[in-house]
Design an enzyme around this catalytic site. Structure first.
Site, PDB file in Angstrom:
ATOM      1  N   LEU A  62       0.790  -1.349  -0.008  1.00 37.13           N
ATOM      2  CA  LEU A  62      -0.045   0.007  -0.084  1.00 37.13           C
ATOM      3  C   LEU A  62       0.894   1.103  -0.091  1.00 37.13           C
ATOM      4  O   LEU A  62       1.820   1.360   0.848  1.00 37.13           O
ATOM      5  CB  LEU A  62      -0.823   0.113   1.038  1.00 37.13           C
ATOM      6  CG  LEU A  62      -1.930   1.091   1.180  1.00 37.13           C
ATOM      7  CD1 LEU A  62      -3.213   0.502   1.974  1.00 37.13           C
ATOM      8  CD2 LEU A  62      -1.683   2.313   1.678  1.00 37.13           C
ATOM      9  N   VAL A  64       1.478   5.687  -1.294  1.00 38.70           N
ATOM     10  CA  VAL A  64       0.797   6.762  -1.971  1.00 38.70           C
ATOM     11  C   VAL A  64       1.878   7.607  -2.435  1.00 38.70           C
ATOM     12  O   VAL A  64       3.093   7.875  -1.810  1.00 38.70           O
ATOM     13  CB  VAL A  64       0.009   7.553  -0.492  1.00 38.70           C
ATOM     14  CG1 VAL A  64      -0.486   8.862  -1.046  1.00 38.70           C
ATOM     15  CG2 VAL A  64      -0.997   6.780  -0.305  1.00 38.70           C
ATOM     16  N   GLY A  70      -0.517  12.828   3.182  1.00 33.89           N
ATOM     17  CA  GLY A  70      -1.202  13.590   4.025  1.00 33.89           C
ATOM     18  C   GLY A  70      -2.617  14.042   3.595  1.00 33.89           C
ATOM     19  O   GLY A  70      -3.195  14.912   4.626  1.00 33.89           O
ATOM     20  N   GLY A  74      -4.322   7.193   1.514  1.00 32.83           N
ATOM     21  CA  GLY A  74      -3.769   5.979   2.359  1.00 32.83           C
ATOM     22  C   GLY A  74      -4.815   5.202   2.941  1.00 32.83           C
ATOM     23  O   GLY A  74      -5.036   4.223   2.923  1.00 32.83           O
ATOM     24  N   ASP A 100       2.360  -6.165   6.578  1.00 32.58           N
ATOM     25  CA  ASP A 100       3.606  -6.328   6.973  1.00 32.58           C
ATOM     26  C   ASP A 100       4.274  -4.722   6.538  1.00 32.58           C
ATOM     27  O   ASP A 100       4.617  -4.392   5.745  1.00 32.58           O
ATOM     28  CB  ASP A 100       4.543  -7.342   6.090  1.00 32.58           C
ATOM     29  CG  ASP A 100       4.065  -8.636   6.517  1.00 32.58           C
ATOM     30  OD1 ASP A 100       4.003  -9.020   7.563  1.00 32.58           O
ATOM     31  OD2 ASP A 100       3.886  -9.411   5.424  1.00 32.58           O
ATOM     32  N   TYR A 110      -1.226   1.635  10.603  1.00 34.85           N
ATOM     33  CA  TYR A 110      -1.969   0.491  10.895  1.00 34.85           C
ATOM     34  C   TYR A 110      -2.637   0.359  12.175  1.00 34.85           C
ATOM     35  O   TYR A 110      -3.763  -0.061  12.431  1.00 34.85           O
ATOM     36  CB  TYR A 110      -1.334  -0.721  10.230  1.00 34.85           C
ATOM     37  CG  TYR A 110      -1.105  -0.614   8.768  1.00 34.85           C
ATOM     38  CD1 TYR A 110      -2.259  -0.820   7.966  1.00 34.85           C
ATOM     39  CD2 TYR A 110       0.145  -0.660   8.324  1.00 34.85           C
ATOM     40  CE1 TYR A 110      -2.222  -1.105   6.670  1.00 34.85           C
ATOM     41  CE2 TYR A 110       0.134  -0.678   6.852  1.00 34.85           C
ATOM     42  CZ  TYR A 110      -0.725  -1.082   6.152  1.00 34.85           C
ATOM     43  OH  TYR A 110      -0.626  -1.008   4.796  1.00 34.85           O
TER      44      TYR A 110
END
Length: 138
Positions: A62, A64, A70, A74, A100, A110
């Site tokens: 993942l 951006v 900002g 995401g 991960d 996360y």
């Protein structure tokens, strides 16, 4: 790399762009099937689980574009991926979504969304499907 993995059947990649015809990638993530070894599931979650690997959906890579970091893309990509996991549970068993994290900053991202670290693996995290489903019902 994502394209090669997709051709081999190792992952599916989802890309965010400004528009359908745009070639500028704002962000992306990959998904694939995975599992979590029983001993890596936190003890508060492993009670009453069978003692073999739990089925999971892996969110990989993942990312951006630095130019728009900002701006919560995401978060939107993560929510999109979690929605895919919810849809997938109608067809296959998924105990949790796993990620991960590359470093402490990514791990904090996360953790903000209720992911919990694996037992003994600081940068591997999971979010139980029960938690995802609860958040969708509120």
């Amino acid at each position: 790399m994502a394209g090669q993995d997709a051709k081999k059947g190792y992952s599916k990649t989802f890309v965010a762009t400004i528009g359908v015809e745009s070639k500028e990638i704002l962000g992306y993530y990959c998904t694939s099937a995975s599992s979590i070894e029983f001993e890596n599931i936190p003890q508060n979650l492993s009670k009453r689980l069978p003692k073999y690997p739990a089925p999971a959906m892996l969110i990989g890579r993942l990312a951006v574009n630095k130019l728009i970091q900002g701006q919560r893309l995401g978060e939107r990509l993560l929510m999109h991926a979690l929605s895919r996991a919810v849809r997938a549970t109608s067809e296959i068993a998924i105990f949790a979504v796993r990620v991960d994290a590359l470093d402490e900053e990514v791990k904090k991202f996360y953790l903000h969304y209720e992911f919990v670290p694996f037992e003994g693996k600081e940068f591997s995290l999971l979010l139980p499907m029960k938690t995802i489903m609860k958040s969708r019902n509120n």
